[in-house]
Scaffold this active site. Structure first.
Site, PDB file in Angstrom:
ATOM      1  N   LYS A 199      -0.976   4.777   4.787  1.00 52.92           N
ATOM      2  CA  LYS A 199      -1.650   3.907   5.325  1.00 52.92           C
ATOM      3  C   LYS A 199      -1.369   3.685   6.626  1.00 52.92           C
ATOM      4  CE  LYS A 199      -4.003  -0.603   4.883  1.00 52.92           C
ATOM      5  NZ  LYS A 199      -5.289  -0.052   4.977  1.00 52.92           N
TER       6      LYS A 199
ATOM      7  N   HIS B 249       0.763  -1.227  -0.009  1.00 50.29           N
ATOM      8  CA  HIS B 249       0.004   0.243   0.015  1.00 50.29           C
ATOM      9  C   HIS B 249       0.850   1.275   0.106  1.00 50.29           C
ATOM     10  CE1 HIS B 249      -3.315  -2.796   1.002  1.00 50.29           C
ATOM     11  NE2 HIS B 249      -3.969  -1.643   0.785  1.00 50.29           N
TER      12      HIS B 249
END
Length: 293
Positions: free
Chosen positions: A186, A182
């Site tokens: 995040k 990601h």
């Protein structure tokens, strides 16, 4: 002499009011996409935009996102916005309540979900980080309140297909590891999507990755997070990534790899809108997009 009366014209169909939607995290990357999708959907109506970005209180969310004026002001007052949304549809009848779509932060997602249920607003939760015991608590609370809701770790239909394929492959392979990648903004690791994938594989009740050698990490954590089933989960965080997941199975003489790549956050919007349209008819809290497909 026979008299007759003219048949009454058929009653005009009652117009179905649009779904009242509140977006929490409205100025964030995912929240902004949700605002765009909701305002473009003819059966939805944006009634609230919650965001705590400094200096944005009272600003028109549409102007902030380049959508033109929407006459919906950004507010940091979560409970106040939910109360207002709930009151706006209080006379709409069963199954016509407001919906909250939440893409905020793991630190507040439990309180947000519980607060939505308390106000009779149907939560659609895309924020990950809820622990199993928190999910159980919310499910019990939703049942008692008779409020349908959905916690969806990933709104991508492609990801649901990957998860189903991984669960099927797990029947035939004893060795597997999962990697999720990601963007570096995040907050939680591993991702809720990766955990959900592991849980679906573990539903078989089998153990994975039987030990072949006594392993020793010379750098703590380099072998990833170890689950009780033996599955290992690895997390990568880098700028330039959006959301990606890979499940690799290994056996004698072969490997089998499943991978899903999200190129743009717009990929999640069909799943978000599907959930918004169905959540008000749910009998309680559900977990996972596959429960709605």
């Amino acid at each position: 002499m026979t008299s007759s009366t003219a048949a009454a014209p058929p009653a005009a169909p009652t117009a179905v009011p649009p779904i009242a939607v509140v977006v929490a995290g409205a100025l964030g990357r995912m929240g902004a996409e949700v605002v765009k999708a909701v305002t473009a959907a003819p059966d939805c109506r944006l009634v609230g935009a919650i965001d705590s970005t400094p200096g944005k209180e009272g600003a028109d969310v549409g102007l902030e996102l380049g959508l033109g004026e929407l006459e919906v002001a950004v507010t940091a007052d979560f409970e106040g916005c939910l109360c207002q949304a709930s009151q706006a549809v209080r006379s709409a009848g069963p199954g016509q309540g407001a919906v909250l779509v939440d893409f905020t932060h793991p630190k507040v997602v439990f309180e947000h979900t519980r607060g939505a249920i308390a106000y009779g607003v149907h939560p659609v939760i895309g924020t990950t980080g809820l622990r199993p015991e928190q999910l159980a608590d919310l499910a019990t609370f939703a049942d008692k309140a008779s409020v349908g809701g959905a916690v969806i770790p990933n709104f991508s239909v492609g990801m649901v297909l990957l998860q189903q394929a991984a669960a099927a492959a797990a029947r035939f392979y004893d060795c597997a590891e999962l990697t999720e990648l990601h963007h570096n903004r995040k907050a939680d690791a591993p991702s809720g999507t990766c955990i959900k994938t592991a849980e679906l594989m573990e539903d078989l009740g089998k153990a994975f990755n039987p030990a072949e050698v006594e392993e020793q990490e010379t750098l703590a954590g380099c072998r990833g997070g170890l689950r009780e089933s033996g599955l290992r989960l690895h997390s990568v965080r880098l700028p330039g990534l959006v959301a990606h997941q890979e499940v690799m199975f290994g056996a004698a003489g072969e490997t089998y790899t499943l991978r899903h790549d999200t190129i743009d956050r717009s990929a999640y919007m069909p799943g978000v809108l599907l959930t918004v349209r169905r959540v008000r008819q749910l009998p309680g809290l559900v977990y996972g997009l596959e429960r709605l497909l």
